[in-house]
Design an enzyme around this catalytic site. Structure first.
Site, PDB file in Angstrom:
ATOM      1  N   HIS A 178       0.826  -1.212   0.000  1.00 21.61           N
ATOM      2  CA  HIS A 178       0.000   0.000   0.000  1.00 21.61           C
ATOM      3  C   HIS A 178       0.860   1.261   0.000  1.00 21.61           C
ATOM      4  O   HIS A 178       0.459   2.296   0.550  1.00 21.61           O
ATOM      5  CB  HIS A 178      -0.952   0.014   1.208  1.00 21.61           C
ATOM      6  N   SER A 301      16.216  19.356 -16.603  1.00 18.50           N
ATOM      7  CA  SER A 301      15.152  20.347 -16.701  1.00 18.50           C
ATOM      8  C   SER A 301      15.663  21.578 -17.427  1.00 18.50           C
ATOM      9  O   SER A 301      16.835  21.955 -17.302  1.00 18.50           O
ATOM     10  CB  SER A 301      14.682  20.747 -15.294  1.00 18.50           C
TER      11      SER A 301
END
Length: 418
Positions: A178, A301
């Site tokens: 989870h 970037s």
């Protein structure tokens, strides 16, 4: 009499019109409206030009050998067919064999090449077959070759996962459920899980290869050929296929059906890759930094100088879904069709080729990057926090004689009380 004269004239016109002008094998008259041609041909001609020519030449060579054995071609004509088909393959290897939209497909382009250069052998090469079984055989050879390539690549990637796992048998790592820390595991166990998954996927790939390893050549349009006894076993042997696909109607039925099976098989390694990609996005973020890759695997970037983006895994995860789209397209197209040939099936070729290509690219990337995966042991060790060992405490008490549920509740209360 007028009707007879009409058919006589049309027949004479078709037979005497130069092959270069009749760009379609079935063509009568001036041809199609350009919008109809563009719409119905689509990108099929370019797919053939890029991917299918050598497989069609391989099948046509076997077909010519068979035609000579039953007396349709002479020995001299067979020699011409072999030469012409070899020339086409060589030209294709050099990027010099073109298939044009008005030809529709490589079958037409190849037949016209043979007819233009050698005459009668080009006119005879289609004896005993339809474009239906010609396409089936070409695609069968393509799928068989691509399944073998993918199987070999999956085996290689699995081996590289296993090799890296062996060097990290004892390297501790948090296990997650989870998206939350769960129990301790080892880097080796995590890596080896992908190896085992790929090896199991390979069994399905190999099984699918066995399933499609059948020769449809000679089934023609799905009804066989009368007045001519074809030696279908001969072409099966020449093509190196496992068996002859005996039921001629099943040959036609298998168009699209076998493509669906191939894409279903290759969905397994694509799913494995997508799940590995999700793990890697989680385990390479700054908050974990369990693993890294050399700079030639990461991007940057345009505004943030510090960024190292593991976006190859984002693309890999997305491509898992793109691949499922190719698979769903083929399944959707064939599901509502009857047993005979329908031109809907032409559209399955693009999805097949794109799906197979995407799977190959994905596995090739994994094959390159897995050996270069950097394991940051210090970060992994620092992440081995106390909550990972709570379940171990439960089982220490069980080993000492406590009932599991009592031990579970006691440990849970103690942990959250802290």
């Amino acid at each position: 009499k007028i009707l007879s004269l009409f058919f006589c004239c049309v027949g004479w016109h078709i037979m005497t019109e130069p092959a270069a002008k009749r760009t379609k094998l079935w063509q009568v008259g001036d041809g199609l409206h350009p919008l109809v041609e563009a719409y119905t041909v689509g990108c099929d001609f370019s797919i053939d030009a890029e991917h299918m020519v050598p497989y069609d030449c391989q099948a046509s060579t076997a077909h010519a050998e068979m035609l000579q054995s039953i007396g349709v071609l002479t020995e001299a004509e067979l020699k011409q067919a072999r030469q012409g088909l070899s020339e086409v393959t060589a030209a294709w290897d050099k990027g010099e064999f073109a298939v044009t939209r008005d030809q529709e497909d490589c079958h037409t382009a190849i037949e016209q090449y043979l007819t233009t250069k050698f005459g009668d052998v080009g006119k005879k090469i289609h004896t005993g077959r339809s474009r239906n079984d010609q396409s089936l055989t070409m695609l069968r050879l393509f799928m068989k070759a691509k399944l073998k390539e993918t199987s070999d690549l999956a085996t290689s990637v699995a081996g590289k996962f296993s090799a890296l796992a062996k060097t990290h048998v004892d390297t501790q790592m948090p296990g997650y459920t989870h998206m939350q820390k769960a129990m301790p595991t080892k880097v080796g166990v995590w890596l080896e899980s992908f190896a085992h998954a790929l090896l199991d996927a390979n069994k399905v790939i190999q099984g699918t290869s066995t399933m499609i390893d059948q020769n449809p050549l000679g089934s023609a349009a799905g009804f066989g050929i009368n007045h001519l006894v074809l030696d279908r076993q001969k072409t099966t042997d020449l093509l190196g296929l496992g068996k002859t696909q005996e039921n001629v109607m099943y040959c036609g039925f298998s168009r699209g059906y076998f493509e669906m099976a191939v894409l279903q098989a290759l969905n397994l390694p694509m799913t494995i890759a997508a799940r590995f990609a999700t793990d890697m996005m989680m385990f390479t973020q700054q908050e974990t930094s369990f693993f890294a890759l050399p700079d030639h695997f990461v991007t940057g970037s345009s505004i943030m100088p510090q960024k190292k983006n593991y976006d190859l895994f984002e693309i890999m995860r997305a491509n898992g879904k793109v691949y499922q789209g190719h698979q769903a397209q083929v399944t959707g197209i064939i599901s509502g069709l009857g047993s005979g040939y329908h031109r809907d099936l032409q559209i399955t070729k693009e999805a097949l080729v794109n799906g197979v290509s995407l799977c190959h690219q994905t596995l090739a990337l994994l094959d390159a990057l897995v050996p270069e995966l950097i394991v940051n042991k210090a970060n992994l060790e620092a992440a081995m926090t106390k909550e990972l060992f709570v379940t171990d405490e439960v089982y220490k008490r069980v080993a000492g004689g406590a009932a599991f549920r009592e031990a579970y509740l006691q440990v849970k209360a103690e942990f959250f009380k802290k």
